[in-house]
Design an enzyme around this catalytic site. Sequence first.
Site, short mmCIF file in Angstrom:
data_model
loop_
_atom_site.label_atom_id
_atom_site.label_comp_id
_atom_site.label_asym_id
_atom_site.label_seq_id
_atom_site.Cartn_x
_atom_site.Cartn_y
_atom_site.Cartn_z
N CYS A 143 36.43 39.09 40.46
CA CYS A 143 35.27 39.09 39.56
C CYS A 143 34.00 39.38 40.33
CB CYS A 143 35.15 37.76 38.82
SG CYS A 143 36.43 37.58 37.55
N HIS A 169 31.28 34.66 33.21
CA HIS A 169 32.60 34.02 33.29
C HIS A 169 32.84 33.19 32.03
CE1 HIS A 169 33.47 34.49 37.77
NE2 HIS A 169 34.63 34.73 37.19
#
Length: 207
Positions: A143, A169
């Site tokens: 990520c 997130h």
Amino acid sequence: MTTDLLLTGFAPFAGAAVNESWEAVRRAAAQLKAQGLAVQTLELPVEFGRAGELLTAAVRAHRPSLVVAVGLAAGRTGISPERVAVNVRDARIPDNAGASPVDEPIVAGGPVGYFSTLPIKAMVAALDGVPGSVSQTAGTYVCNDVFYALQHLLATDEELSGIRGGFVHVPSADVLDTAATGRALARMVEVAQRTEVDASLTGGAEH
Ligand code: PCA
């Protein structure tokens, strides 16, 4: 046709059957399209390097005004826009192609970090009761890799100047059901689209 938004999520990883980030992106995109926005979506592989390359190609192809990359943070209790991407790969578990980089730069010689260019405080305010807060780190896995690649691209390619981007997130479905996550994500993205200057709201943390 011009694209307003590019939203990305991730494929499943670490043995899971689904990745809630992609489920949330699909739902949010459907809602935003119904509200009249031109939205493109892309599911990224959980692979260092390759995920960022695919996102880069999509940004160049669509030239959206806003890019929001979304990933799963299984341990978190709410939805969290990320403040900063850091120039490091440090994998705790192998990615989906088997790579486990340790303490490697994402861009050799690149800046230590990039800030999100999304209005992260205004986005948290748009959560409207759904749990969430600004996150001060996106970790050092795929990520963060994608987030850094995106911010580096938008900061350095003059042809893409003016495009804003960042990372959010989302928690796992046991914490927040995917429909609620998708609705909250749509609200955050919509607020990001019409908020050029972030709200000055408390959102820091001490440890
Ligand atoms: N979460 C991982 C990578 C893919 C995803 O959805 C992360 O937080 O780095």
